[in-house]
Design an enzyme around this catalytic site. Structure first.
Site, short mmCIF file in Angstrom:
data_model
loop_
_atom_site.label_atom_id
_atom_site.label_comp_id
_atom_site.label_asym_id
_atom_site.label_seq_id
_atom_site.Cartn_x
_atom_site.Cartn_y
_atom_site.Cartn_z
N ARG A 55 -5.86 15.07 4.90
CA ARG A 55 -7.21 14.48 4.88
C ARG A 55 -7.61 13.84 6.19
NH1 ARG A 55 -6.13 11.32 0.04
NH2 ARG A 55 -4.23 12.54 0.01
N GLU A 92 8.18 5.95 -1.38
CA GLU A 92 8.61 5.16 -2.54
C GLU A 92 9.78 5.88 -3.24
OE1 GLU A 92 5.32 4.29 -5.03
OE2 GLU A 92 6.53 3.03 -6.36
P1 AMP Z 1 1.25 5.11 3.09
O1 AMP Z 1 2.27 5.81 3.94
O2 AMP Z 1 1.85 4.41 1.91
O3 AMP Z 1 0.36 4.18 3.91
O4 AMP Z 1 0.34 6.24 2.44
C1 AMP Z 1 -0.68 6.79 3.16
C2 AMP Z 1 -0.87 8.26 2.87
O5 AMP Z 1 -0.81 8.56 1.48
C3 AMP Z 1 -2.24 8.68 3.35
O6 AMP Z 1 -2.12 9.93 4.02
C4 AMP Z 1 -3.08 8.77 2.09
O7 AMP Z 1 -3.90 9.90 2.13
C5 AMP Z 1 -2.08 8.85 0.94
N1 AMP Z 1 -2.34 7.85 -0.12
C6 AMP Z 1 -1.54 6.82 -0.47
N2 AMP Z 1 -2.03 6.10 -1.49
C7 AMP Z 1 -3.20 6.69 -1.82
C8 AMP Z 1 -4.23 6.41 -2.81
N3 AMP Z 1 -4.14 5.38 -3.67
N4 AMP Z 1 -5.31 7.22 -2.85
C9 AMP Z 1 -5.42 8.27 -1.97
N5 AMP Z 1 -4.51 8.57 -1.05
C10 AMP Z 1 -3.40 7.81 -0.94
#
Ligand code: AMP
Length: 167
Positions: A55, A92
């Site tokens: 995205r 996670e």
């Molecule tokens: P993080 O590494 O935990 O910051 O997760 C970020 C990545 O996961 C990004 O590329 C987001 O597109 C996706 N992502 C994580 N949580 C969500 C959520 N609640 N809704 C949409 N995309 C998410």
């Protein structure tokens, strides 16, 4: 916020997925979003935009085009054809690997990293590490959405972080 749709329990139970397709399909909302980013970065002397599959490509591609700067895809393992540098980081549950072409960035290129959403910050932190390893200077890390309660910024302490919408 009114253009972003919450999808409960996607992709798994307990996660509220922020669906941006409802924003993207509205021409004015999408253009306004891109305009916020364009106004913020037009005078920042950025050389390259590094965007995170998949995205991040939507916003990164559009912004690179309007700024007239290069676009660097950061992709999931095994997708890039030439020599890559890769980084594996913890999720996670389990781990994930991202790759970038070794010659995607010139030494001291000023790089803006972009993704759709900041959650725990694990992804963006891994990407910033890999961009610095291939010689980029990170100007800022930009997101459309920031889930503040997950404190992703804490993982990106060494960098400037910008988000348009916060929850
Ligand atoms: P993080 O590494 O935990 O910051 O997760 C970020 C990545 O996961 C990004 O590329 C987001 O597109 C996706 N992502 C994580 N949580 C969500 C959520 N609640 N809704 C949409 N995309 C998410």
């Amino acid at each position: 916020k009114k253009y972003i749709r919450d999808i409960p329990d996607f992709p798994k139970k307990g996660i509220i997925f922020k669906d941006i397709t409802t924003l993207l399909k509205d021409g004015i909302a999408f253009k306004d979003t891109m305009n916020i980013l364009y106004q913020r970065y037009k005078n920042k002397k950025i050389d390259k935009i590094a965007a995170i599959e998949s995205r991040g490509f939507i916003f990164g591609g559009a912004l690179a085009n309007s700024l007239g700067v290069g676009f660097v895809p950061v992709r999931k393992k095994g997708k890039l054809p030439a020599k890559t540098l890769s980084i594996t980081y913890q999720l996670e549950y389990g781990s994930d690997t991202l790759e970038v072409h070794c010659d995607a960035i010139e030494k001291d290129d000023k790089v803006l990293i972009i993704d759709d959403l900041l959650a725990t910050g694990g992804t963006a932190s891994a990407v910033s590490e890999i961009i610095e390893k291939i010689g980029g200077e990170i100007i800022e890390i930009a997101f459309l959405i920031e889930l503040e309660f997950l404190r992703g910024r804490d993982k990106l302490k060494n960098h400037e972080v910008f988000s348009i919408i916060q929850y």
